[in-house]
Write a protein that holds these residues in place. Structure first.
Motif, PDB file in Angstrom:
ATOM      1  N   ALA A 166       0.261  15.518  -7.478  1.00  0.00           N
ATOM      2  CA  ALA A 166      -0.440  14.248  -7.243  1.00  0.00           C
ATOM      3  C   ALA A 166       0.471  13.069  -7.558  1.00  0.00           C
ATOM      4  O   ALA A 166       0.565  12.116  -6.772  1.00  0.00           O
ATOM      5  CB  ALA A 166      -1.718  14.176  -8.089  1.00  0.00           C
ATOM      6  N   ALA A 167       1.162  13.118  -8.683  1.00  0.00           N
ATOM      7  CA  ALA A 167       2.050  12.017  -9.071  1.00  0.00           C
ATOM      8  C   ALA A 167       3.136  11.816  -8.026  1.00  0.00           C
ATOM      9  O   ALA A 167       3.454  10.668  -7.660  1.00  0.00           O
ATOM     10  CB  ALA A 167       2.668  12.289 -10.445  1.00  0.00           C
ATOM     11  N   ASP A 168       3.704  12.910  -7.526  1.00  0.00           N
ATOM     12  CA  ASP A 168       4.740  12.798  -6.490  1.00  0.00           C
ATOM     13  C   ASP A 168       4.180  12.212  -5.202  1.00  0.00           C
ATOM     14  O   ASP A 168       4.812  11.372  -4.564  1.00  0.00           O
ATOM     15  CB  ASP A 168       5.363  14.171  -6.202  1.00  0.00           C
ATOM     16  CG  ASP A 168       6.176  14.717  -7.364  1.00  0.00           C
ATOM     17  OD1 ASP A 168       6.529  13.928  -8.282  1.00  0.00           O
ATOM     18  OD2 ASP A 168       6.449  15.935  -7.367  1.00  0.00           O
ATOM     19  N   THR A 169       2.985  12.663  -4.823  1.00  0.00           N
ATOM     20  CA  THR A 169       2.359  12.183  -3.596  1.00  0.00           C
ATOM     21  C   THR A 169       2.000  10.711  -3.692  1.00  0.00           C
ATOM     22  O   THR A 169       2.164   9.945  -2.737  1.00  0.00           O
ATOM     23  CB  THR A 169       1.088  13.004  -3.284  1.00  0.00           C
ATOM     24  OG1 THR A 169       1.454  14.383  -3.150  1.00  0.00           O
ATOM     25  CG2 THR A 169       0.396  12.528  -2.018  1.00  0.00           C
ATOM     26  N   TRP A 170       1.518  10.288  -4.846  1.00  0.00           N
ATOM     27  CA  TRP A 170       1.013   8.922  -5.010  1.00  0.00           C
ATOM     28  C   TRP A 170       2.099   7.916  -5.364  1.00  0.00           C
ATOM     29  O   TRP A 170       1.852   6.713  -5.370  1.00  0.00           O
ATOM     30  CB  TRP A 170      -0.055   8.879  -6.098  1.00  0.00           C
ATOM     31  CG  TRP A 170      -1.276   9.705  -5.813  1.00  0.00           C
ATOM     32  CD1 TRP A 170      -1.708  10.164  -4.606  1.00  0.00           C
ATOM     33  CD2 TRP A 170      -2.224  10.164  -6.763  1.00  0.00           C
ATOM     34  NE1 TRP A 170      -2.858  10.886  -4.744  1.00  0.00           N
ATOM     35  CE2 TRP A 170      -3.210  10.906  -6.060  1.00  0.00           C
ATOM     36  CE3 TRP A 170      -2.344  10.041  -8.140  1.00  0.00           C
ATOM     37  CZ2 TRP A 170      -4.296  11.484  -6.694  1.00  0.00           C
ATOM     38  CZ3 TRP A 170      -3.436  10.631  -8.766  1.00  0.00           C
ATOM     39  CH2 TRP A 170      -4.401  11.343  -8.047  1.00  0.00           C
ATOM     40  N   LYS A 171       3.285   8.390  -5.664  1.00  0.00           N
ATOM     41  CA  LYS A 171       4.359   7.537  -6.184  1.00  0.00           C
ATOM     42  C   LYS A 171       4.564   6.267  -5.356  1.00  0.00           C
ATOM     43  O   LYS A 171       4.678   5.172  -5.905  1.00  0.00           O
ATOM     44  CB  LYS A 171       5.649   8.353  -6.255  1.00  0.00           C
ATOM     45  CG  LYS A 171       6.844   7.612  -6.775  1.00  0.00           C
ATOM     46  CD  LYS A 171       8.052   8.520  -6.900  1.00  0.00           C
ATOM     47  CE  LYS A 171       8.328   9.188  -5.566  1.00  0.00           C
ATOM     48  NZ  LYS A 171       9.556   9.947  -5.505  1.00  0.00           N
ATOM     49  N   ASP A 172       4.591   6.363  -4.052  1.00  0.00           N
ATOM     50  CA  ASP A 172       4.903   5.215  -3.201  1.00  0.00           C
ATOM     51  C   ASP A 172       3.687   4.649  -2.478  1.00  0.00           C
ATOM     52  O   ASP A 172       3.836   3.764  -1.629  1.00  0.00           O
ATOM     53  CB  ASP A 172       5.980   5.607  -2.176  1.00  0.00           C
ATOM     54  CG  ASP A 172       7.288   5.986  -2.862  1.00  0.00           C
ATOM     55  OD1 ASP A 172       7.626   5.336  -3.883  1.00  0.00           O
ATOM     56  OD2 ASP A 172       7.952   6.932  -2.396  1.00  0.00           O
ATOM     57  N   LEU A 173       2.496   5.151  -2.790  1.00  0.00           N
ATOM     58  CA  LEU A 173       1.290   4.641  -2.133  1.00  0.00           C
ATOM     59  C   LEU A 173       0.827   3.353  -2.804  1.00  0.00           C
ATOM     60  O   LEU A 173       0.942   3.195  -4.019  1.00  0.00           O
ATOM     61  CB  LEU A 173       0.170   5.683  -2.179  1.00  0.00           C
ATOM     62  CG  LEU A 173       0.405   6.965  -1.375  1.00  0.00           C
ATOM     63  CD1 LEU A 173      -0.768   7.918  -1.556  1.00  0.00           C
ATOM     64  CD2 LEU A 173       0.611   6.658   0.101  1.00  0.00           C
ATOM     65  N   PRO A 174       0.263   2.445  -2.019  1.00  0.00           N
ATOM     66  CA  PRO A 174      -0.229   1.190  -2.604  1.00  0.00           C
ATOM     67  C   PRO A 174      -1.530   1.421  -3.367  1.00  0.00           C
ATOM     68  O   PRO A 174      -2.261   2.386  -3.124  1.00  0.00           O
ATOM     69  CB  PRO A 174      -0.474   0.312  -1.378  1.00  0.00           C
ATOM     70  CG  PRO A 174      -0.773   1.283  -0.273  1.00  0.00           C
ATOM     71  CD  PRO A 174       0.076   2.495  -0.562  1.00  0.00           C
ATOM     72  N   ASP A 175      -1.811   0.534  -4.327  1.00  0.00           N
ATOM     73  CA  ASP A 175      -3.083   0.571  -5.039  1.00  0.00           C
ATOM     74  C   ASP A 175      -4.168   0.068  -4.105  1.00  0.00           C
ATOM     75  O   ASP A 175      -4.007  -0.958  -3.445  1.00  0.00           O
ATOM     76  CB  ASP A 175      -3.035  -0.322  -6.288  1.00  0.00           C
ATOM     77  CG  ASP A 175      -2.073   0.210  -7.336  1.00  0.00           C
ATOM     78  OD1 ASP A 175      -1.689   1.390  -7.226  1.00  0.00           O
ATOM     79  OD2 ASP A 175      -1.724  -0.545  -8.247  1.00  0.00           O
TER      80      ASP A 175
END
Length: 150
Positions: A108-117
């Motif tokens: 999850a952390a890897d997937t979400w790393k570059d996603l906007p809030d």
């Protein structure tokens, strides 16, 4: 020995000594002059046994059971082996579950790393979790979970 002396000798807190006295694992004598509890060498040995047992994962009630067996003249070693085996199996299951959790969290952390809030919309709480599709629950488990949390 008084509470503080015993605690210092064994390397525990005085509250620990008081607790094990309160639950009946230690049985000090009382000084009739001042009411203080006096702990002897047998209490010190017993406390060391308790501390070692706790470090092996024994519960207070299991320690009471083992001591009770010994006090009745029965060898508790078979029961001790059984308790350690059960605790070991529990620990291994917990380690496995935590390893799986760590892997999911890392993914999850890897997937979400570059996603906007995302911003809450009233229908959405956190888009990162809501978009996450790595849920390993079957429909029955998910249904059961939502029924118990509603």
């Amino acid at each position: 020995m008084k509470v503080n002396e015993l605690a210092t000798k064994v390397g525990v807190t005085p509250d620990t000594v008081r607790f094990y006295t309160r639950v009946g694992l230690l049985n000090p004598s009382k000084n009739l002059d001042n009411g203080y509890k006096n702990y002897g060498l047998a209490d010190q040995k017993r406390l060391v046994f308790i501390v070692k047992s706790r470090h092996l994962g024994f519960s207070v009630s299991e320690i009471q059971e083992v001591i009770g067996m010994s006090n009745q003249g029965d060898s508790p070693c078979c029961r001790v082996r059984s308790i350690v085996k059960d605790r070991l199996n529990e620990a291994l299951r917990t380690i496995d579950e935590l390893q799986q959790l760590a892997e999911r969290m890392q993914k999850a952390a890897d997937t979400w790393k570059d996603l906007p809030d995302g911003q809450p919309t009233g229908d959405s709480v956190c888009s990162l979790i809501e978009m996450w599709d790595d849920i390993e629950l079957d429909h029955l488990s998910l249904k059961k979970f939502t029924e118990t949390t509603s």
